[in-house]
Motif scaffolding. Sequence first.
Motif, mmCIF file in Angstrom:
data_model
loop_
_atom_site.group_PDB
_atom_site.id
_atom_site.type_symbol
_atom_site.label_atom_id
_atom_site.label_comp_id
_atom_site.label_asym_id
_atom_site.label_seq_id
_atom_site.Cartn_x
_atom_site.Cartn_y
_atom_site.Cartn_z
ATOM 1 N N ASP A 1 -12.834 9.215 -9.465
ATOM 2 C CA ASP A 1 -11.878 8.844 -8.420
ATOM 3 C C ASP A 1 -12.563 8.812 -7.058
ATOM 4 O O ASP A 1 -12.999 9.865 -6.558
ATOM 5 C CB ASP A 1 -10.733 9.859 -8.414
ATOM 6 N N LYS B 1 -6.316 -2.138 -7.694
ATOM 7 C CA LYS B 1 -5.902 -2.140 -9.104
ATOM 8 C C LYS B 1 -7.012 -2.609 -10.047
ATOM 9 O O LYS B 1 -6.922 -2.394 -11.252
ATOM 10 C CB LYS B 1 -4.644 -2.998 -9.283
ATOM 11 N N VAL C 1 0.849 -1.184 0.000
ATOM 12 C CA VAL C 1 0.000 0.000 0.000
ATOM 13 C C VAL C 1 0.889 1.240 0.000
ATOM 14 O O VAL C 1 1.782 1.376 0.841
ATOM 15 C CB VAL C 1 -0.938 0.018 1.231
ATOM 16 N N LYS C 2 0.659 2.109 -0.981
ATOM 17 C CA LYS C 2 1.372 3.380 -1.023
ATOM 18 C C LYS C 2 0.422 4.479 -0.558
ATOM 19 O O LYS C 2 -0.668 4.633 -1.105
ATOM 20 C CB LYS C 2 1.862 3.667 -2.440
ATOM 21 N N ARG C 3 0.835 5.208 0.466
ATOM 22 C CA ARG C 3 -0.010 6.249 1.060
ATOM 23 C C ARG C 3 0.570 7.618 0.801
ATOM 24 O O ARG C 3 1.790 7.800 0.830
ATOM 25 C CB ARG C 3 -0.129 6.057 2.575
ATOM 26 N N ASP D 1 -1.578 -2.525 -4.569
ATOM 27 C CA ASP D 1 -1.320 -3.328 -5.763
ATOM 28 C C ASP D 1 -2.000 -4.696 -5.647
ATOM 29 O O ASP D 1 -1.372 -5.745 -5.776
ATOM 30 C CB ASP D 1 0.181 -3.469 -6.004
ATOM 31 N N ASP E 1 -3.065 3.746 -2.419
ATOM 32 C CA ASP E 1 -3.222 2.828 -3.550
ATOM 33 C C ASP E 1 -2.617 1.488 -3.153
ATOM 34 O O ASP E 1 -1.530 1.442 -2.553
ATOM 35 C CB ASP E 1 -2.501 3.358 -4.789
ATOM 36 N N THR F 1 -8.553 3.602 -0.105
ATOM 37 C CA THR F 1 -7.485 2.901 -0.815
ATOM 38 C C THR F 1 -8.006 2.404 -2.154
ATOM 39 O O THR F 1 -8.917 1.574 -2.205
ATOM 40 C CB THR F 1 -6.968 1.710 0.020
ATOM 41 N N ARG F 2 -7.440 2.901 -3.226
ATOM 42 C CA ARG F 2 -7.801 2.408 -4.558
ATOM 43 C C ARG F 2 -7.203 1.018 -4.768
ATOM 44 O O ARG F 2 -6.063 0.760 -4.349
ATOM 45 C CB ARG F 2 -7.272 3.343 -5.643
ATOM 46 N N SER G 1 -6.131 -6.650 -6.241
ATOM 47 C CA SER G 1 -7.515 -6.508 -6.692
ATOM 48 C C SER G 1 -8.449 -7.071 -5.627
ATOM 49 O O SER G 1 -8.034 -7.854 -4.762
ATOM 50 C CB SER G 1 -7.735 -7.250 -8.008
ATOM 51 N N PHE H 1 -12.408 -0.139 -4.525
ATOM 52 C CA PHE H 1 -11.685 0.595 -3.489
ATOM 53 C C PHE H 1 -12.132 0.121 -2.106
ATOM 54 O O PHE H 1 -13.144 -0.571 -1.952
ATOM 55 C CB PHE H 1 -11.888 2.111 -3.626
ATOM 56 N N GLU I 1 -5.050 9.173 1.623
ATOM 57 C CA GLU I 1 -5.213 8.666 0.258
ATOM 58 C C GLU I 1 -4.204 7.550 0.042
ATOM 59 O O GLU I 1 -3.030 7.688 0.401
ATOM 60 C CB GLU I 1 -4.969 9.802 -0.739
#
Length: 459
Positions: free
Chosen positions: A59, A151, A9-11, A107, A105, A148-149, A109, A155, A103
């Motif tokens: 988004d 891939k 997770v990238k924040r 990696d 993202d 968190t989005r 699904s 979300f 916020e």
Amino acid sequence: MAQSLLFTVKRSAPEFVRPSKPTPHEIKLLSDIDDQEGLRFQIPVIQFYKYDPNMAGKDPVDIIRKASAKTLVFYYPFAGRLREGPGRKLMVDCTGEGVLFIEADADVSLKEFGDALQPPFPCLDELLFDVPGSSEVLNCPLLVIQVTRLKCGGFIFALRLNHTMSDAAGLVQFMSALGEISCGMNEPSILPVWHRELLNSRDPPRVTCTHREYEQVPDTKGTIIPLDDMAHRSFFFGPTEVAKIRALLPPHQQKQSNFEILTACLWRCRTIALQPDTDEEVRIICIVNARGKFNPPLPNGYYGNAFAFPVAVTTAGKLMENPLGYALELVKKAKSDVTQEYMHSVADLMVIKGRPHFTVVRSYLVFDVTRAGFGDVEFGWGKAVYGGPAKGGVGAIPGVASFYIPFKNAKGEEGLVIPLCLPAQAMEKFVKELDSVLKNNINQPTIGGPKPSFIISSL
């Protein structure tokens, strides 16, 4: 649920989201139900949403961030900070400082989480990051939101609430308002109502009911569950499992609710697993929503805590040696204790006794959130695939609490998923005892064998 699932997770840096318009700067007192010691902690909630082609190019982070600022205009106390006054009285300083928003993202699904989305969730600490310095009760943000989005285009919406501000019903009311504004409404369909004075103590305070849930019981034998070597598992109870437990009861008890029957069963199995001395007192605490107990009812839109912790007490020996119906009658009696007078009596006790914590020594607390509506909260992407508490065993004393969460299993069966948190060795005993119950062999616990198929997640 694939508990071995690992992902990154990238924040972005946490930011404060403030009300989008000026709001009153004032002091608002919490009620004497809100500010009891047992609610002075942060409670995590998590919602999973699928990709919706109708929302392509939109988004969720941006939509929810902007909607949060607009929603806080109506729920502006959430943008403030808690202070403590004389007599440990909590109050909100409505400073407008805002809620923490993260916020992120991932990696991964949604499909990779598996068919059975339920607690405990892998990498929960990444999906709801504990911003350093944010998790105290006083002088800290009252809400933390992380979006968190995924891939796949779906979300995850995760939220942490200071429990003194709201119960499950109040939190869902706020989340629903946030969802409505995310979907384009200008104001919530249900406007928030403060009026915390409705659940304040009387003058003079007078305790008129018995409240064994607040007894100060010394932990002379070290029975409070240790925090190391804890096992988290979720158990699914569909129509088949409930029917098997119900069949163990005499005909006159078989009409009781699923909640009462499951609570009696889990309490008994859990006590057997923990192996207390037979003469030790054990407790079951059934959280009861008291909104419908008031006349006139609490106003529509009230989002404070409005529940009680009624308790049943017996000895471990009686609970383990008697048939399941014995535990069932104790659970029924505890639930029936909650009235309007009972709630006023609790508020009075809080003032007289210094806002004590409910008794945790040899206690098991259960909370049915099936009607709370977490799964119905929408932000434009449809209803949540899973919505509700992020884990069991939350609170100041981990391991004490379980939630009853609505759930559909991989076969499409509607039922409940119930997370439990126990020391690893006790969890093994619990599994065997519950397996014995579901084989209608309740008084002859199994000694070994594989884990039963109704356990669908473990950590």
